[in-house]
Design a protein around this motif. Sequence first.
Motif, PDB file in Angstrom:
ATOM      1  N   LYS A  29      -8.061  -2.845  -0.474  1.00 44.22           N
ATOM      2  CA  LYS A  29      -7.826  -2.018   0.712  1.00 44.22           C
ATOM      3  C   LYS A  29      -8.880  -2.312   1.770  1.00 44.22           C
ATOM      4  O   LYS A  29     -10.074  -2.262   1.496  1.00 44.22           O
TER       5      LYS A  29
ATOM      6  N   GLN B 102      -3.719  -3.963   1.193  1.00 44.93           N
ATOM      7  CA  GLN B 102      -3.302  -2.953   2.174  1.00 44.93           C
ATOM      8  C   GLN B 102      -4.345  -2.904   3.294  1.00 44.93           C
ATOM      9  O   GLN B 102      -5.519  -2.652   3.048  1.00 44.93           O
TER      10      GLN B 102
ATOM     11  N   LEU C 187       0.357   8.190   3.542  1.00 42.40           N
ATOM     12  CA  LEU C 187      -0.393   7.028   3.081  1.00 42.40           C
ATOM     13  C   LEU C 187      -1.135   7.357   1.786  1.00 42.40           C
ATOM     14  O   LEU C 187      -1.076   6.608   0.802  1.00 42.40           O
TER      15      LEU C 187
ATOM     16  N   TYR D 195       2.783   1.234   3.466  1.00 45.98           N
ATOM     17  CA  TYR D 195       2.609   1.654   2.079  1.00 45.98           C
ATOM     18  C   TYR D 195       3.871   1.318   1.291  1.00 45.98           C
ATOM     19  O   TYR D 195       4.914   0.980   1.865  1.00 45.98           O
TER      20      TYR D 195
ATOM     21  N   ASN E 278       1.291   8.099  -1.200  1.00 47.43           N
ATOM     22  CA  ASN E 278       1.993   6.933  -1.737  1.00 47.43           C
ATOM     23  C   ASN E 278       1.070   5.905  -2.376  1.00 47.43           C
ATOM     24  O   ASN E 278       1.534   4.855  -2.831  1.00 47.43           O
ATOM     25  N   ASN E 279      -0.211   6.203  -2.436  1.00 50.56           N
ATOM     26  CA  ASN E 279      -1.130   5.315  -3.149  1.00 50.56           C
ATOM     27  C   ASN E 279      -0.737   5.174  -4.615  1.00 50.56           C
ATOM     28  O   ASN E 279      -1.074   4.182  -5.260  1.00 50.56           O
TER      29      ASN E 279
ATOM     30  N   THR F 295      -5.324  -1.097   6.883  1.00 49.09           N
ATOM     31  CA  THR F 295      -5.069   0.006   7.799  1.00 49.09           C
ATOM     32  C   THR F 295      -6.056  -0.071   8.960  1.00 49.09           C
ATOM     33  O   THR F 295      -6.968  -0.898   8.956  1.00 49.09           O
TER      34      THR F 295
ATOM     35  N   LEU G 270       0.914   1.964  -5.680  1.00 47.93           N
ATOM     36  CA  LEU G 270       0.163   0.712  -5.632  1.00 47.93           C
ATOM     37  C   LEU G 270      -0.617   0.539  -6.930  1.00 47.93           C
ATOM     38  O   LEU G 270      -0.996   1.522  -7.567  1.00 47.93           O
TER      39      LEU G 270
END
Length: 239
Positions: A191, A164, A178, A148, A181-182, A166, A185
Amino acid sequence: MSEKSRKRLTIGGLIFAIVCLILLSLKNQVYYPEMQARDAVKSAKAKKNFTYFEGSKKPLVIFYPGALVEPESYGVWAKKVSENGYPVAIAHFPLDYALLSVDRADQIDKTGGYVIGGHSLGGVCAARYAAERKHQKNLKGVFLMASYADEKGDLSKTGIPVLQITASRDGVIKKERLKENNRFLPGNAVKEVIQGGNHSGFGAYTTQKGDNKAKISTQQQQEKVAEIMIRWLGSLNKK
């Protein structure tokens, strides 16, 4: 020898011993590449501080490995991406720790355009590099694998395309961090979730401490990583 000099020597010796113990401890925690990764990098070239897979397309893909993971561990997906035309430069860091040289990407030619990203802590450091305005010339995108952006790597208002990736079985990355901290972005960040994959599967190396067991093989996850990267890189060239 004076008492003062003896004290200095004693303190210096203690500091040296502590540093040696720390370095030895870190060395013992390094994650080493599996055979499939070692085989993959045989086709790569060694550049100063980089393992480089050639390619004729643009942009250049610059990759920062996760903490204490040897660079060669990412050779499998990197080779697949390069076989689809995109050059990949996997950075090397002191003690395999990207925080010790966040500006490593300065050491490679990026004039033809580049994307930068990384795995875990490497992704955090790559985002910090990309967030600095002086590094945004020729920057085409940022990609984060099990990672992130943080406040120092805030990409939310840069307009830079972000990918991103995952994995559903990741036992290392903190889900709360995670999600929290979006906010760093951009709203249109792409994603992707690799179902059945885990944290270690973004490379091909010895299983990372604290990780969950994957429900897919390392090879399958590597193929999925390469597939997602190639698709995203292709979309950048259409913009």
